[in-house]
Design an enzyme around this catalytic site. Structure first.
Site, PDB file in Angstrom:
ATOM      1  N   ARG A   1       4.745  -8.736 -12.592  1.00  0.00           N
ATOM      2  CA  ARG A   1       5.576  -9.933 -12.351  1.00  0.00           C
ATOM      3  C   ARG A   1       4.940 -11.288 -12.554  1.00  0.00           C
ATOM      4  O   ARG A   1       5.616 -12.300 -12.403  1.00  0.00           O
ATOM      5  CB  ARG A   1       6.167  -9.899 -10.924  1.00  0.00           C
ATOM      6  CG  ARG A   1       6.885  -8.625 -10.545  1.00  0.00           C
ATOM      7  CD  ARG A   1       8.086  -8.384 -11.401  1.00  0.00           C
ATOM      8  NE  ARG A   1       8.934  -7.305 -10.870  1.00  0.00           N
ATOM      9  CZ  ARG A   1       9.777  -6.615 -11.607  1.00  0.00           C
ATOM     10  NH1 ARG A   1       9.921  -6.878 -12.891  1.00  0.00           N
ATOM     11  NH2 ARG A   1      10.509  -5.671 -11.080  1.00  0.00           N
TER      12      ARG A   1
ATOM     13  N   HIS B   1       5.177  -3.224 -13.754  1.00  0.00           N
ATOM     14  CA  HIS B   1       5.608  -4.631 -13.749  1.00  0.00           C
ATOM     15  C   HIS B   1       4.873  -5.342 -12.627  1.00  0.00           C
ATOM     16  O   HIS B   1       5.138  -5.075 -11.451  1.00  0.00           O
ATOM     17  CB  HIS B   1       7.121  -4.722 -13.512  1.00  0.00           C
ATOM     18  CG  HIS B   1       7.919  -4.031 -14.575  1.00  0.00           C
ATOM     19  ND1 HIS B   1       8.385  -4.665 -15.698  1.00  0.00           N
ATOM     20  CD2 HIS B   1       8.308  -2.733 -14.697  1.00  0.00           C
ATOM     21  CE1 HIS B   1       9.025  -3.806 -16.464  1.00  0.00           C
ATOM     22  NE2 HIS B   1       8.996  -2.619 -15.880  1.00  0.00           N
TER      23      HIS B   1
ATOM     24  N   ASP C   1       6.670   2.981 -13.830  1.00  0.00           N
ATOM     25  CA  ASP C   1       7.654   1.896 -13.964  1.00  0.00           C
ATOM     26  C   ASP C   1       7.727   1.108 -12.643  1.00  0.00           C
ATOM     27  O   ASP C   1       8.802   0.708 -12.203  1.00  0.00           O
ATOM     28  CB  ASP C   1       9.038   2.430 -14.363  1.00  0.00           C
ATOM     29  CG  ASP C   1       9.958   1.318 -14.860  1.00  0.00           C
ATOM     30  OD1 ASP C   1       9.484   0.178 -15.048  1.00  0.00           O
ATOM     31  OD2 ASP C   1      11.160   1.595 -15.054  1.00  0.00           O
TER      32      ASP C   1
ATOM     33  N   HIS D   1       2.850   1.929 -17.673  1.00  0.00           N
ATOM     34  CA  HIS D   1       4.101   1.170 -17.523  1.00  0.00           C
ATOM     35  C   HIS D   1       4.275   0.627 -16.105  1.00  0.00           C
ATOM     36  O   HIS D   1       4.751   1.322 -15.216  1.00  0.00           O
ATOM     37  CB  HIS D   1       5.264   2.115 -17.872  1.00  0.00           C
ATOM     38  CG  HIS D   1       6.596   1.459 -17.938  1.00  0.00           C
ATOM     39  ND1 HIS D   1       7.596   1.908 -18.775  1.00  0.00           N
ATOM     40  CD2 HIS D   1       7.133   0.412 -17.271  1.00  0.00           C
ATOM     41  CE1 HIS D   1       8.663   1.159 -18.617  1.00  0.00           C
ATOM     42  NE2 HIS D   1       8.422   0.249 -17.698  1.00  0.00           N
TER      43      HIS D   1
HETATM   44  O1  DOR Z   1      14.498  -0.484 -12.893  1.00  0.00           O
HETATM   45  C1  DOR Z   1      13.949  -1.179 -13.723  1.00  0.00           C
HETATM   46  N1  DOR Z   1      13.291  -2.288 -13.381  1.00  0.00           N
HETATM   47  N2  DOR Z   1      14.022  -0.813 -14.992  1.00  0.00           N
HETATM   48  C2  DOR Z   1      13.584  -1.591 -15.985  1.00  0.00           C
HETATM   49  O2  DOR Z   1      13.694  -1.202 -17.106  1.00  0.00           O
HETATM   50  C3  DOR Z   1      13.008  -2.921 -15.685  1.00  0.00           C
HETATM   51  C4  DOR Z   1      12.472  -2.967 -14.328  1.00  0.00           C
HETATM   52  C5  DOR Z   1      12.182  -4.365 -13.841  1.00  0.00           C
HETATM   53  O3  DOR Z   1      11.589  -5.158 -14.579  1.00  0.00           O
HETATM   54  O4  DOR Z   1      12.505  -4.650 -12.687  1.00  0.00           O
HETATM   55 ZN    ZN Z   2       9.839  -0.878 -16.851  1.00  0.00          ZN
END
Ligand code: DOR
Ligand code: ZN
Length: 429
Positions: A64, A62, A305, A60
């Protein structure tokens, strides 16, 4: 180039043994594992005093791209991941465009092919634009290379849609990775509803937002005998529900993020929006419950995350700043300090949480260090102590509360497919 990793201690999760052996990597595969290997004309990596582990896997993150390249790119994110000891990551689809069609997926795959220095696996959106109204063509996305399905960042409020997405994903054998957040209880909140939101006079997010949705989706899994994976669990009630569900045979797995077992909401007083994340940082009691869940197997894995944002965005006040912490470079030291060093887990469990179990979730074969196996490895020094400086971070996202803090544990080398992609003094080759 062929290489021998010399003098390291292999953390072998297949036997739960520490094995002092050399590893000979030839033609990108693990060719030989033996007490003493000597070969001419190969690179020799001195791993004396270090552990050799299977490369970390993050289910998990990101990264971007496409769309928010100022926050992170596939290139910067994968370099940062390599520095964190990761050889594989799964990227969430809340990019711009959202990865909700084969066209968008192909665009992402092109960028990955061009720029990634580690294995970057796409996750496809469950609904168009992650809006929660219309399902994507999950099967078509699967045929074109997604490893999981998620509307991460957004909940799927419609239970029928969630059921359909879950059935389709289950039939294809890929995980449905659920962002659990009942919008009715979010109330425009920006941090955990409790003493800190009261003290700062900002709106809080009720813990019911997370708890209600997890209850709903456990129920769904139970009623229709489906598998669900719950992302970033952060409350003690959720841990309890998942424990009970697992106990009665419900097919639920879950991940926790390092920040949710290491920092409480109190940090927001000092670090402001840097501590704003969704789900929010909670209380000491929640941390203790998560730790119990890690100990007894309720928690299946650690996923960062990793959610990088720009400085400007995170300098905004609590209400305006975006949610998210940058974490991929710090998962290993944070886990080392908060779990391994405290005797909560042993090193084998650490590797299971950070590598083997997420690997299983994503359906990957490379789950250990064995002859003829894929040479995805990390060489780590768990004793090295340092104070984290912003300039140490490769990620474009400097939004971590750990800057200025003491950390312990460093990655010396990361090897993907038999190639060194990170070494402490250099970066991607
Ligand atoms: O803190 C978070 N940032 N939680 C999420 O679920 C999405 C993520 C993001 O994409 O920045
Ligand atoms: Zn996330």
């Amino acid at each position: 180039m062929d290489m021998i990793i010399k003098g390291g201690t292999i953390v072998d999760c297949a036997s739960d043994r520490l094995i002092k052996s050399d590893i000979y990597i030839k033609d990108q595969k693990i060719f030989e594992i033996d007490e003493e290997i000597n070969e001419k004309g190969v690179e020799v990596i001195d791993a004396k005093g270090y552990f050799v582990i299977h490369g970390l896997v993050d289910a998990h993150v990101h990264f971007r791209e496409p769309g928010y390249e100022y926050k992170e790119t596939i290139k910067s994110g994968s370099l940062a991941a390599a520095k964190g000891g990761y050889t594989t990551v799964a990227v969430m689809p809340n990019t711009n465009p959202v990865i909700d069609s084969v066209e968008h997926l192909n665009l992402l795959k092109e960028i990955i092919k061009r720029d990634a220095c580690i294995n970057v696996l796409p996750i496809g959106a469950a609904t168009i634009e992650e809006k929660g109204y219309q399902l994507t063509d999950i099967e078509k996305l699967f045929k074109n290379g997604i490893y999981g399905v998620s509307d991460d960042g957004q909940p799927i409020m419609d239970k029928k849609l969630m059921k359909e997405a879950t059935i389709t994903s289950n039939n294809l054998g890929i995980p449905i990775m659920i962002h659990s957040e009942d919008k009715r209880y979010v109330n425009n909140g920006c941090i955990n509803e409790g003493k800190i939101s009261d003290r700062l006079g900002v709106k809080g997010i009720s813990r019911k937002a997370e708890n209600n949705m997890i209850a709903r989706d456990i129920e769904l899994a139970k009623e229709f005998d489906l598998s669900v994976h719950i992302c970033h669990v952060s409350t003690r009630e959720a841990i309890e529900m998942i424990r009970n569900a697992k106990g009665s045979g419900v097919k639920v797995t879950c991940e926790v993020a390092p920040h949710h077992f290491s920092i409480t909401e109190d940090i927001i007083i000092e670090k402001q929006s840097i501590g704003k994340v969704n789900p929010p940082l909670r209380t000491e009691a929640d941390i203790q419950a998560i730790i119990e869940g890690i100990k007894d197997g309720t928690v299946d894995m650690i996923a960062t995350d990793h959610a990088p944002h720009s400085k400007e965005e995170k300098l905004k006040d609590l209400e305006q700043a975006p949610f998210g912490l940058s974490g991929i470079e710090l998962a290993l030291p944070v886990t080392n300090i908060n779990l391994l060093n405290k005797g909560i887990i042993d090193i084998f469990k650490m590797v299971r949480l950070l590598s083997i179990n997420p690997s299983k979730l994503l359906g990957l074969k490379d789950r250990g260090i064995y002859k003829e196996g894929i040479a995805d490895l990390a060489i780590i020094d768990l004793d090295s102590e340092y104070t984290l400086k912003e300039e140490n971070l490769i990620s474009k996202g400097k939004n971590t509360p750990y800057i200025g803090e003491k950390l312990k544990g460093k990655v010396k080398y990361t090897i993907v497919n038999g190639e060194i992609v990170y070494r402490e003094d250099k970066q991607c080759l």
